[in-house]
Write an enzyme that holds these catalytic residues in place. Sequence first.
Site, mmCIF file in Angstrom:
data_model
loop_
_atom_site.group_PDB
_atom_site.id
_atom_site.type_symbol
_atom_site.label_atom_id
_atom_site.label_comp_id
_atom_site.label_asym_id
_atom_site.label_seq_id
_atom_site.Cartn_x
_atom_site.Cartn_y
_atom_site.Cartn_z
ATOM 1 N N ASP A 27 0.830 -1.210 0.000
ATOM 2 C CA ASP A 27 0.000 0.000 0.000
ATOM 3 C C ASP A 27 0.865 1.261 0.000
ATOM 4 O O ASP A 27 1.976 1.258 0.531
ATOM 5 C CB ASP A 27 -0.907 -0.030 1.244
ATOM 6 N N HIS A 44 2.752 3.040 -8.944
ATOM 7 C CA HIS A 44 2.656 1.594 -9.174
ATOM 8 C C HIS A 44 3.906 1.085 -9.900
ATOM 9 O O HIS A 44 4.431 0.023 -9.590
ATOM 10 C CB HIS A 44 1.400 1.264 -9.984
ATOM 11 N N GLU A 74 -12.039 -4.776 -5.427
ATOM 12 C CA GLU A 74 -12.515 -3.395 -5.253
ATOM 13 C C GLU A 74 -11.754 -2.422 -6.169
ATOM 14 O O GLU A 74 -12.262 -1.370 -6.543
ATOM 15 C CB GLU A 74 -12.367 -2.963 -3.784
ATOM 16 N N LEU A 138 10.881 -20.878 -4.215
ATOM 17 C CA LEU A 138 9.927 -19.949 -3.590
ATOM 18 C C LEU A 138 8.634 -19.947 -4.389
ATOM 19 O O LEU A 138 8.663 -19.901 -5.619
ATOM 20 C CB LEU A 138 10.518 -18.523 -3.585
HETATM 21 C C1 FPP Z 1 -1.935 0.132 -3.369
HETATM 22 O O1 FPP Z 1 -1.501 1.462 -3.427
HETATM 23 C C2 FPP Z 1 -1.328 -0.650 -4.455
HETATM 24 C C3 FPP Z 1 -1.982 -1.154 -5.530
HETATM 25 C C4 FPP Z 1 -3.444 -0.981 -5.700
HETATM 26 C C5 FPP Z 1 -1.285 -1.874 -6.621
HETATM 27 C C6 FPP Z 1 -0.087 -2.676 -6.260
HETATM 28 C C7 FPP Z 1 0.723 -2.894 -7.483
HETATM 29 C C8 FPP Z 1 2.055 -2.918 -7.567
HETATM 30 C C9 FPP Z 1 2.935 -2.862 -6.412
HETATM 31 C C10 FPP Z 1 2.764 -2.979 -8.899
HETATM 32 C C11 FPP Z 1 2.415 -4.128 -9.752
HETATM 33 C C12 FPP Z 1 2.867 -5.414 -9.198
HETATM 34 C C13 FPP Z 1 2.962 -6.515 -9.945
HETATM 35 C C14 FPP Z 1 3.342 -7.794 -9.319
HETATM 36 C C15 FPP Z 1 2.675 -6.489 -11.387
HETATM 37 P P1 FPP Z 1 -2.578 2.643 -3.545
HETATM 38 O O2 FPP Z 1 -2.704 2.992 -4.969
HETATM 39 O O3 FPP Z 1 -3.856 2.224 -2.875
HETATM 40 O O4 FPP Z 1 -1.840 3.763 -2.746
HETATM 41 P P2 FPP Z 1 -2.512 4.929 -1.874
HETATM 42 O O5 FPP Z 1 -3.240 4.270 -0.731
HETATM 43 O O6 FPP Z 1 -1.324 5.733 -1.411
HETATM 44 O O7 FPP Z 1 -3.402 5.702 -2.802
#
Ligand code: FPP
Length: 249
Positions: A27, A44, A74, A138
């Site tokens: 997050d 991201h 969601e 892994l």
């Molecule tokens: C939450 O941050 C994160 C996500 C919704 C996406 C997670 C994706 C990655 C780490 C990259 C892709 C990974 C792979 C394996 C392809 P948020 O957007 O909710 O952050 P915020 O709470 O600060 O808005």
Amino acid sequence: MSTVPTDILGTIRAHGAIPRHIAIIMDGNGRWAQARDLPRPAGHQAGMAAVREVVEGGLAAGVEVLTLFAFSQENWRRPQAEIDALMHLLGDYIARETAELTSNSVQVHFLGDLDRLSPSARTAVQFLEEATAEGGALNLNLCVSYGARAEIVRAAQRLAAEVAGGKRTIESLDEKALARELYTAPWPDPDLLIRTSGEYRLSNFLLWQLAYAEFYVTPVLWPDFSRHHLYEAIRDYQQRDRRFGRVTV
Ligand code: FPP
């Protein structure tokens, strides 16, 4: 590859109890981007480096299973441009990392409602699962289009179908039977749950499987999370007293 903090890795190895299964809620990508006046997808994109960090760090520490929350059910409600960027990143991740994951003997699994992915994303996901199927060092579970309540409902429906079809009795339905129908059936439950960005929520992640997991919340935003942070979380876990509802004397 960044520098391996051998000191902390040595310390956690010396203390023995490396969690077999670590689950992570990644997050804070959006806030990381916002702090730099960048669009959210840039966060991201930066978060991919942290995925690489925890895979390499987990391999070095001897973690058996790593389950990462990459895209929730969601998240389909986010603006289409952000969804497109995340799906593009997924394809990018697969294109860039397949060789490295295979050579490191990582076996990748995608958990979630994959029917909602675009046909090209589904093909890419299947390609990575097949390419890494022999990996034994892994297990990397990437939760995509995943929601824990939906996972439990799906398991219940599958069991109900077996009862209705006369393949099992109602009396045979127990915790083990349900756990066997979850996406995570092949692996032990997570020992440790890490959530970045300082939020104390489960966000519909592995609700069944986390029943006895130790929680570790760090203020570090996901793109800044390194293997050093992973080892700090493991060090913290090693100091916990896991009682599983029992008492220690
Ligand atoms: C939450 O941050 C994160 C996500 C919704 C996406 C997670 C994706 C990655 C780490 C990259 C892709 C990974 C792979 C394996 C392809 P948020 O957007 O909710 O952050 P915020 O709470 O600060 O808005």
